[in-house]
Design a protein around this motif. Sequence first.
Motif, PDB file in Angstrom:
ATOM      1  N   ALA B 473      -7.692  14.570  -8.273  1.00  0.00           N
ATOM      2  CA  ALA B 473      -7.998  13.610  -7.355  1.00  0.00           C
ATOM      3  C   ALA B 473      -8.799  14.470  -6.263  1.00  0.00           C
ATOM      4  N   ARG B 474     -10.185  13.834  -5.317  1.00  0.00           N
ATOM      5  CA  ARG B 474     -10.655  14.306  -4.662  1.00  0.00           C
ATOM      6  C   ARG B 474      -9.634  14.854  -3.262  1.00  0.00           C
ATOM      7  N   ARG B 475      -9.671  15.893  -2.673  1.00  0.00           N
ATOM      8  CA  ARG B 475      -8.997  16.241  -1.516  1.00  0.00           C
ATOM      9  C   ARG B 475      -9.438  15.568  -0.318  1.00  0.00           C
ATOM     10  N   ALA B 476      -8.633  15.363   0.793  1.00  0.00           N
ATOM     11  CA  ALA B 476      -9.053  14.871   1.893  1.00  0.00           C
ATOM     12  C   ALA B 476      -9.796  15.789   2.570  1.00  0.00           C
ATOM     13  N   THR B 477     -11.079  15.383   3.390  1.00  0.00           N
ATOM     14  CA  THR B 477     -11.776  16.407   4.173  1.00  0.00           C
ATOM     15  C   THR B 477     -10.865  16.826   5.269  1.00  0.00           C
ATOM     16  N   VAL B 478     -11.088  18.143   5.674  1.00  0.00           N
ATOM     17  CA  VAL B 478     -10.381  18.646   7.099  1.00  0.00           C
ATOM     18  C   VAL B 478     -11.331  18.004   8.101  1.00  0.00           C
TER      19      VAL B 478
END
Lengths: 92, 970
Positions: B473-478
């Motif tokens: 899954a795509r990680r959330a952007t910081v």
Amino acid sequence: MKLMTCPINGPRAISEFAYGGEVRSMPDPQATGDAHWADYVFNRNSLPIVKAEWWCHTPSGVWFIAERDTATDTIRRTSLYPVWAQQREALS
Amino acid sequence: MSRLPHVKGERIDRDTPVQFTFEGRRQQGYRGDTVSSALLAGGARILGRSFKYHRPRGLLSAAGHDVNALMQVRREGGSVPNVRADVVQVEADWDINAVNTRGGLAHDRLSILNRLAPFLPVGFYYKAFHGKRWFPRWERMFRTLTGLGEVDLRATRRTTPKRYDFCDVLVIGAGPSGLAAALAAADQGASVLLVDENPSAGGSGLYARGGSARLADQTRELITKVASHARIRLLTSTYAAGYYADHWVSLVAPEYLVKVRARSVIVAQGAYEQPAVFRGNDLPGVMLASAAQRMLYHYAVATAHRVVVLTSNAEGYAAALDALAHGVQVAAVLDLRPEPGRDSTIRAAELVSTGILIHYGARPIEAVAGADGGVARLLFESASGAAPGRHTVDVDGVWMSVGFAPANALLHQAGARMSYERSTEQFVPQMLPPGIYACGKVNGVYSLAERVADGRNAGACAAGGIGFGAEKARRATVPARECPTHPYPVFRHPLGKEFVDFDEDLQLRDLENACQEGFDSSELLKRFSTVGMGPSQGKHSNMNALRILASVRGEPIERLGPTTARPMFHPVPLSHLAGRGFTPERRTPLDSEHESLGAVWMPASNWRRPEYYAIAGKSRESAIADEVRAVRTRVGLIDVGTLGKIEVHGPHAAQFLERLYTTRFANLKVGMTRYGLMLDEAGVIVDDGVVGRLGEQTFYFTTTTGNSGTLFREFGRLATWWDLPVGLVNLTGHYAAFNLAGPAARAVLHENTDLDLSDEAFPYLGVRQAQVAGAPCRIMRVGFVGELGYEVHVPFQHAAAVWRALLASGSRFQIQPFGVEAQRMLRLEKGHITVGQDTDGITNALEVGMPWAIKMDKPFFVGQRSLQVLEKQSRRQALVGFNIPSSVHEPRPKECHLVLDGSEIAGRVTSVGWSPTLGRCIGLALVAPQVASRKRLRIRIDRGAEVDAEVIQPPFYDPHGERQRVRGLL
């Protein structure tokens, strides 16, 4: 360019395919009234739903049925006519 | 405005100087220089004139979007228009001039328009120049005044190949995030194609350095890894112009176009730096900070001696440090914000320690031009920092670093949904379609470490999604530590000239006025004011225009949404799109025979056919008339190889044809033919032809020329639908065919075959297979043109030999090859209809007078049920014959001339001509039933004249068909 999967030749560019109209069952010509027949000949529904359509892979001449969502233009499934017809019969 | 000593990573080759001419003056650069960098290194600031007001303009983006620096380049092979000076590498001996000037760049006479600006408000042309009478004059004036480069029609013709490519993962943009994405996907086993519009990979990782080498070194490390990776191919100087369905992307390289099919696409196109909007922001010397940095690091060019950096982000502080590192004086840093952001603070301290003044809460008032037209001073005021208050500072450069707009056009085209993110003041993808990924600045991620991490994750997900490695899954952007983009970098000046769109010379008040006139949605504002419609397609104006629109409407920007992004996202040269047509002209195997006989060609569907055979000293009409007479009195030969030729076989073949045609075939004897009429479900005539039975289970039939391909395809569908397993073979290309017709036809054929041609052995409407001139042929005895005639179908390889043999045998009868025009007259004399000529898309089978061809008592044929309905109704039209006793020279009707009933239109002529056989004009017309039953027709011909015609029942010639059965000349 869109891709379509021919049941015989696999995924090919849409430019290799020709559209043959929606699959519609013809009413028995002799048992059908004029108005009903005219409706069959001239009227098409344009509902945004999944429709079964005739498509031909033109270089190979393979006719098959594509189930296409006309609202999103996504092709759900393609199958040869006898296979599709059998499944439809089994469902009904 | 000067060349620096060697800068690490520079793209220029100092050992190879390049001499060229700009505006008539000799200039020098190095190989690898762009036109702009070479000119700036030589001290130039003004590179072009603006489109509308002809204001001097200089470098803006150095990224391919400097629309005011388009050049006309004269070089060997011709002159090339609209060359983008900021990215195209200059070559030796180019003769370069700025486009869109009158009298040269320095003294452009049209710069008078700059002073007329107050009289040319937004949309002025909609209001002032629409009058019918004066429009042509205005049009001429504007065509002269506007426009960019000139096309050189004498330039050497260049062909641009189209290539096709395939990959698992396509990564668009080779900046830090794109490089990381490519590596991650390839490491998991995917084949990766990485493209970048610049001549080398690296993106902002190589030029937005902040005076330190660390960022560039890390980027170079990524580039090295990519270059040595076996599964990554890197295409530079190539941009992705459009996204099309199912991951089909067009890539534009300088010399060719690539159409690539990917299984997964990663968009890492970064962001366009955006200008601040203030008075004089278009002066040469005022530029995006990234443009100045590109010049420093790619071309070792300092764009100014002394600059002000106008900023609201950490990138601006980095640019100031880059200036210092290369000896460019920084007069001041103007921070639009009240205080520096978290990432800016350290850099700010570094700058202050070298004595540089930093103003906070600053607002630019006006950039003022010097004698050369470039910027000389900046007026501004500040709220805090070095010295609050109003200031004037003398500079020759203003670097703007106030924000970015994501390069998300391809994501939009792919169907991504965007949302406006307040922490970065930009649109970021909220929902991406399957197989589409975004990383880096386009995804709202700005620090180097974060961009690399984001890219790596996108690459891993893209590869995993198509079966290379685990699906992730795509990680959330910081969240960003410091907002890179100012929410409203727009500063009004009472005297205007705060430019929002440099392509179209639109000022702040132009957009405000457009809103006031009611064009206050993003799409309407664009169309009325033309903001974003110039050659840069709004890359530096759309975002600011949207911010202005939001401000005028008093609504948050996310409510408005951007305008629709359509391919191509960057202008593509027409030469890349032009190409050979993919509709080949078909020629029969006898083409060269016709050529040597003097054929005059005409198109027939996608074939070419002889219209007639030219004879020196004879007019077209008399040549055609002679061909007709030859067939009627002696013998003629015509190539009919363009007819569709189809074989159907199997136990169900007869039943299949019974359903297909109105005619009966079940009782057709082997060795005989029958005319067939084909209808659609509505009873409309779609085709006709001759069906021959070669065996119990084998039929061979012809279709009309234009229909053969689509009909053959439709037969396949009908056979499938009807569950009638028949073998269908399209022999159209395999067989040549010609019709030998006339009283001497039998004698001519006889000399070339052993087949018994007597009426008993080979009757009228028979079909035989026999050798003709040594070739295995199929021969049909048909009444094609109403004479004794044989249609000979010959395998293509024998066609020319058989054709010549027949012509040779026919020479004692003065055999005449004839063309389409004679054929049409011969058939018209017989009253034979031509489907598509005498019928149209609604002509049904009951209207053409051929009841003998329609067997309503058959169990089923296509169109039968509709004919049953139509039989009960009154006819809508009828096909009738007419004849006009007139000489060949008198004016006569032409096809499509109208038939009149009183003053009403009552039909049209479908076929007409002067019959050499009958010595009068004959024709067919589709007319209203009340007219069909009359004795006379009135037809309106050219110039409004009317002629009177007598209605007669066709055939006009040989009504009982006796000529087809004659013994003929021997």
